[in-house]
Motif scaffolding. Sequence first.
Motif, PDB file in Angstrom:
ATOM      1  N   LEU A 178       0.827  -1.207   0.000  1.00 30.38           N
ATOM      2  CA  LEU A 178       0.000   0.000   0.000  1.00 30.38           C
ATOM      3  C   LEU A 178       0.863   1.258   0.000  1.00 30.38           C
ATOM      4  N   ARG A 179       2.012   1.180   0.679  1.00 32.89           N
ATOM      5  CA  ARG A 179       2.896   2.347   0.769  1.00 32.89           C
ATOM      6  C   ARG A 179       3.592   2.629  -0.565  1.00 32.89           C
ATOM      7  N   LEU A 180       3.989   1.585  -1.264  1.00 30.36           N
ATOM      8  CA  LEU A 180       4.782   1.749  -2.476  1.00 30.36           C
ATOM      9  C   LEU A 180       3.946   1.948  -3.732  1.00 30.36           C
ATOM     10  N   THR A 181       2.643   1.689  -3.649  1.00 30.69           N
ATOM     11  CA  THR A 181       1.775   1.782  -4.822  1.00 30.69           C
ATOM     12  C   THR A 181       0.614   2.733  -4.541  1.00 30.69           C
ATOM     13  N   THR A 182      -0.267   2.855  -5.510  1.00 28.36           N
ATOM     14  CA  THR A 182      -1.459   3.687  -5.336  1.00 28.36           C
ATOM     15  C   THR A 182      -2.639   2.895  -4.781  1.00 28.36           C
ATOM     16  N   LEU A 183      -2.453   1.620  -4.461  1.00 23.85           N
ATOM     17  CA  LEU A 183      -3.575   0.813  -3.980  1.00 23.85           C
ATOM     18  C   LEU A 183      -4.155   1.373  -2.686  1.00 23.85           C
ATOM     19  N   GLY A 184      -3.316   2.006  -1.891  1.00 23.48           N
ATOM     20  CA  GLY A 184      -3.805   2.601  -0.649  1.00 23.48           C
ATOM     21  C   GLY A 184      -4.733   3.780  -0.874  1.00 23.48           C
ATOM     22  N   ASP A 185      -4.753   4.322  -2.104  1.00 24.84           N
ATOM     23  CA  ASP A 185      -5.639   5.445  -2.424  1.00 24.84           C
ATOM     24  C   ASP A 185      -7.028   4.982  -2.846  1.00 24.84           C
ATOM     25  N   LEU A 186      -7.169   3.677  -3.149  1.00 27.97           N
ATOM     26  CA  LEU A 186      -8.429   3.183  -3.684  1.00 27.97           C
ATOM     27  C   LEU A 186      -9.539   3.239  -2.643  1.00 27.97           C
ATOM     28  N   LYS A 187     -10.749   3.391  -3.142  1.00 24.16           N
ATOM     29  CA  LYS A 187     -11.940   3.372  -2.288  1.00 24.16           C
ATOM     30  C   LYS A 187     -13.061   2.668  -3.041  1.00 24.16           C
ATOM     31  N   PRO A 188     -14.086   2.173  -2.346  1.00 25.33           N
ATOM     32  CA  PRO A 188     -15.189   1.488  -3.032  1.00 25.33           C
ATOM     33  C   PRO A 188     -15.784   2.352  -4.138  1.00 25.33           C
ATOM     34  N   GLY A 189     -16.023   1.720  -5.268  1.00 28.64           N
ATOM     35  CA  GLY A 189     -16.557   2.422  -6.433  1.00 28.64           C
ATOM     36  C   GLY A 189     -15.497   2.797  -7.441  1.00 28.64           C
ATOM     37  N   ASP A 190     -14.223   2.797  -7.035  1.00 29.15           N
ATOM     38  CA  ASP A 190     -13.153   3.134  -7.968  1.00 29.15           C
ATOM     39  C   ASP A 190     -12.977   2.014  -8.995  1.00 29.15           C
ATOM     40  N   GLU A 191     -12.553   2.396 -10.193  1.00 26.95           N
ATOM     41  CA  GLU A 191     -12.283   1.428 -11.247  1.00 26.95           C
ATOM     42  C   GLU A 191     -10.780   1.220 -11.385  1.00 26.95           C
ATOM     43  N   ILE A 192     -10.398   0.014 -11.790  1.00 26.04           N
ATOM     44  CA  ILE A 192      -8.976  -0.327 -11.918  1.00 26.04           C
ATOM     45  C   ILE A 192      -8.742  -1.080 -13.227  1.00 26.04           C
ATOM     46  N   ASN A 193      -7.499  -0.996 -13.729  1.00 24.96           N
ATOM     47  CA  ASN A 193      -7.061  -1.849 -14.828  1.00 24.96           C
ATOM     48  C   ASN A 193      -6.706  -3.223 -14.272  1.00 24.96           C
ATOM     49  N   PHE A 194      -6.993  -4.273 -15.034  1.00 31.11           N
ATOM     50  CA  PHE A 194      -6.553  -5.597 -14.583  1.00 31.11           C
ATOM     51  C   PHE A 194      -6.003  -6.407 -15.745  1.00 31.11           C
ATOM     52  N   GLU A 195      -5.128  -7.341 -15.381  1.00 32.76           N
ATOM     53  CA  GLU A 195      -4.611  -8.338 -16.315  1.00 32.76           C
ATOM     54  C   GLU A 195      -4.330  -9.615 -15.538  1.00 32.76           C
TER      55      GLU A 195
END
Length: 206
Positions: free
Chosen positions: A68-85
């Motif tokens: 969470l510290r090294l990435t933006t995942l800690g900024d995510l909140k319910p309803g947010d959209e993400i890229n996946f592979e």
Amino acid sequence: MFTGIVQGIATVDEITSSPGLSTFVIRFPQEKVEGVTIGASVAINGTCLTVTRQDNNALFFDAMQETLRLTTLGDLKPGDEINFERAARIGDEIGGHLLSGHIHTTATIVEIQRPENNVTLWFEVPDEWTRYVFPKGYIAINGASLTIGEVKGNRFNVHLIPETLRATIFGRAREGDRVNIEIDSQTQTIVDTLARLGYDQPSTAL
């Protein structure tokens, strides 16, 4: 390993935080979870996470505080959209470039230009990572394999066609957004090798 070809957009349903750990519940398009197994690797905005549970088309992932510290995942909140592979398999076409899913740093979108039929995004990266950023070089941004356009100091841009904007969250990008950056491994190896050999030092010849 991943190819940097984003397979779609998923939505964060729920985030549960506990000491040292956050659990993400992410809902995927139904057809994209076929054949998924517990323990499978999925890149979430370029970050390799492990599937810990499945509930229909919702997959569960755990992320440690360091992630969470090294990435933006800690900024995510319910309803947010993400890229996946989902992880690449032997025999898959490598349409982008090989990625590990290990994020090196984050960058900030500092400018969005919208010429006709495409979008140009300008990013600012920490100074220590600019040594790996070259015009026409590869870079992964939120898990998408992209080609760098121009480089100016600690800023660089990428040019996105309509299909990329449709298939990824870049179509919703806003100035000030943070993104995950994975440097191309071959570029990093070459730059670091030349540095160890002393070729990154300014010439002292008269």
